[in-house]
Scaffold this active site. Structure first.
Site, PDB file in Angstrom:
ATOM      1  N   LYS A 105       0.834  -1.209   0.000  1.00 54.83           N
ATOM      2  CA  LYS A 105       0.000   0.000   0.000  1.00 54.83           C
ATOM      3  C   LYS A 105       0.871   1.262   0.000  1.00 54.83           C
ATOM      4  CE  LYS A 105      -2.232  -0.917   3.852  1.00 54.83           C
ATOM      5  NZ  LYS A 105      -1.571  -2.159   4.326  1.00 54.83           N
TER       6      LYS A 105
ATOM      7  N   ARG B 165      -8.909   0.957   9.697  1.00 51.30           N
ATOM      8  CA  ARG B 165      -8.546  -0.422  10.038  1.00 51.30           C
ATOM      9  C   ARG B 165      -9.600  -1.096  10.902  1.00 51.30           C
ATOM     10  NH1 ARG B 165      -2.614   0.365   9.515  1.00 51.30           N
ATOM     11  NH2 ARG B 165      -1.486  -1.553   9.956  1.00 51.30           N
TER      12      ARG B 165
ATOM     13  N   ARG C  65      11.961  -7.334   4.429  1.00 50.23           N
ATOM     14  CA  ARG C  65      11.913  -5.923   4.832  1.00 50.23           C
ATOM     15  C   ARG C  65      12.513  -5.742   6.229  1.00 50.23           C
ATOM     16  NH1 ARG C  65       6.198  -2.696   4.584  1.00 50.23           N
ATOM     17  NH2 ARG C  65       5.838  -3.525   6.663  1.00 50.23           N
TER      18      ARG C  65
ATOM     19  N   ARG D  29      12.542  -2.674  10.983  1.00 45.81           N
ATOM     20  CA  ARG D  29      11.354  -2.220  11.714  1.00 45.81           C
ATOM     21  C   ARG D  29      10.961  -3.280  12.719  1.00 45.81           C
ATOM     22  NH1 ARG D  29       6.308  -0.284   8.097  1.00 45.81           N
ATOM     23  NH2 ARG D  29       5.135  -1.200   9.813  1.00 45.81           N
TER      24      ARG D  29
ATOM     25  N   ARG E  10       0.047  -8.866  13.594  1.00 45.33           N
ATOM     26  CA  ARG E  10      -0.516  -7.808  12.740  1.00 45.33           C
ATOM     27  C   ARG E  10      -1.481  -8.404  11.705  1.00 45.33           C
ATOM     28  NH1 ARG E  10       4.587  -5.033  10.496  1.00 45.33           N
ATOM     29  NH2 ARG E  10       3.149  -3.529   9.562  1.00 45.33           N
TER      30      ARG E  10
HETATM   31  P1  AMP Z   1       1.374   0.281   9.329  1.00 43.54           P
HETATM   32  O1  AMP Z   1       2.669   0.894   8.948  1.00 43.54           O
HETATM   33  O2  AMP Z   1       0.210   0.888   8.628  1.00 43.54           O
HETATM   34  O3  AMP Z   1       1.373  -1.233   9.190  1.00 43.54           O
HETATM   35  O4  AMP Z   1       1.139   0.598  10.874  1.00 43.54           O
HETATM   36  C1  AMP Z   1       2.092   0.205  11.866  1.00 43.54           C
HETATM   37  C2  AMP Z   1       1.389   0.106  13.223  1.00 43.54           C
HETATM   38  O5  AMP Z   1       0.834   1.379  13.573  1.00 43.54           O
HETATM   39  C3  AMP Z   1       0.214  -0.859  13.272  1.00 43.54           C
HETATM   40  O6  AMP Z   1       0.613  -2.203  13.494  1.00 43.54           O
HETATM   41  C4  AMP Z   1      -0.574  -0.281  14.453  1.00 43.54           C
HETATM   42  O7  AMP Z   1       0.033  -0.576  15.686  1.00 43.54           O
HETATM   43  C5  AMP Z   1      -0.424   1.226  14.212  1.00 43.54           C
HETATM   44  N1  AMP Z   1      -1.476   1.746  13.308  1.00 43.54           N
HETATM   45  C6  AMP Z   1      -1.286   2.309  12.085  1.00 43.54           C
HETATM   46  N2  AMP Z   1      -2.454   2.687  11.537  1.00 43.54           N
HETATM   47  C7  AMP Z   1      -3.411   2.348  12.424  1.00 43.54           C
HETATM   48  C8  AMP Z   1      -4.819   2.459  12.443  1.00 43.54           C
HETATM   49  N3  AMP Z   1      -5.505   2.999  11.408  1.00 43.54           N
HETATM   50  N4  AMP Z   1      -5.486   2.005  13.536  1.00 43.54           N
HETATM   51  C9  AMP Z   1      -4.837   1.474  14.579  1.00 43.54           C
HETATM   52  N5  AMP Z   1      -3.503   1.317  14.633  1.00 43.54           N
HETATM   53  C10 AMP Z   1      -2.783   1.749  13.571  1.00 43.54           C
END
Ligand code: AMP
Length: 189
Positions: free
Chosen positions: A13, A88, A127, A133, A144
Site C-alpha cells: 500500500k 482499520r 523488509r 522495523r 498484525r
Molecule cells: P502500518 O505501517 O500501517 O502497518 O502501521 C504500523 C502500526 O501502527 C500498526 O501495526 C498499528 O500498531 C499502528 N497503526 C497504524 N495505523 C493504524 C490504524 N488505522 N489504527 C490502529 N492502529 C494503527
C-alpha cells in the site's frame, strides 16, 4: 478524490500510495507513518503508542481518527487523499465517513490489494532484514496479520456493498500492480 488503499500489512500500500502522490499530486495519509514519526520525535503521543505498535496491536480508534481529522483540516485544497493503513476498524470507517460528510465529500474508491499471506510473510522477513522495523519481525507480523483478519477484513463486504470496492492482484511486480491500479482507477481521476 478520496481513495482508500486497502490490504493487509506489507501488501504494498505504501509503495503504491507514494507513486500516486508523485504522479497525481494526491496527499498520502498513512496513519502508520504519522505514528512512527510521533514515536521518533519522542512526543507524548509517541510514548503512548510505542509499545502498542511494537506488539503488533492496533492503537485506539480515537488516536488515529484525530490524526486524520487534523490532516484533512490542514490540507483544504488538496486534489485528493490516499488513505494508507486507515481505516482499520469498522469504527474508523464510520468516523471517516462522518469526517468526509462534514466536508461535503465521501469515499470515492477503495482499491484492495489481494495478496497471499505466506508470500507476505516472506516479503516482510526481507523488509525486516533491510529496514529493521521492530514490528516486522515474524512473530509480531503474525499478530498484525491476525489483527487485519479480525478487525480490518470485515470492511471488505461493507465497501463492496456500497459499490466502491475494486480488487487488484497485489502479488505481481511493482510495475504490474501499478498498471492494475491505474486500470482500476480508470478515468475517475
Ligand atoms: P502500518 O505501517 O500501517 O502497518 O502501521 C504500523 C502500526 O501502527 C500498526 O501495526 C498499528 O500498531 C499502528 N497503526 C497504524 N495505523 C493504524 C490504524 N488505522 N489504527 C490502529 N492502529 C494503527
Amino acid at each position: 478524490m478520496n481513495l482508500i488503499l486497502f490490504g493487509p500489512p506489507a501488501a504494498g500500500k505504501g509503495t503504491q500510495a507514494k507513486r500516486l502522490v508523485t504522479e497525481r499530486g494526491f496527499i498520502q495519509l498513512s496513519t502508520g507513518d504519522m505514528l512512527r514519526a510521533a514515536v521518533a520525535s519522542g512526543s507524548e503521543l509517541g510514548n503512548q503508542v510505542k509499545s502498542i505498535m511494537e506488539s503488533g496491536a492496533l492503537v485506539s480508534d480515537e488516536i488515529v481518527i484525530a490524526l486524520i481529522d487534523e490532516q484533512l483540516t490542514a490540507n483544504p485544497d488538496a486534489p485528493g487523499f490516499i488513505y494508507d493503513g486507515f481505516p482499520r476498524t469498522v469504527g474508523q470507517a464510520e468516523a471517516l465517513d462522518q469526517l468526509l460528510e462534514k466536508r461535503g465529500t465521501k469515499i470515492h474508491q477503495v482499491i484492495r490489494l489481494v495478496v497471499d499471506e505466506d508470500a507476505l510473510l516472506e516479503r516482510v522477513t526481507k523488509r525486516f532484514e533491510e529496514q529493521g522495523r521492530k514490528d516486522d519481525n515474524p512473530e509480531t507480523f503474525k499478530t498484525r496479520l491476525e489483527k487485519y483478519n479480525a478487525d480490518t477484513a470485515p470492511l471488505i463486504p461493507i465497501y463492496a456493498e456500497r459499490g466502491v470496492l475494486k480488487e487488484v492482484d497485489g502479488m505481481g511486480s511493482i510495475e504490474a500492480v501499478s498498471t492494475a491500479i491505474d486500470g482500476a482507477l480508470g478515468a475517475a481521476v
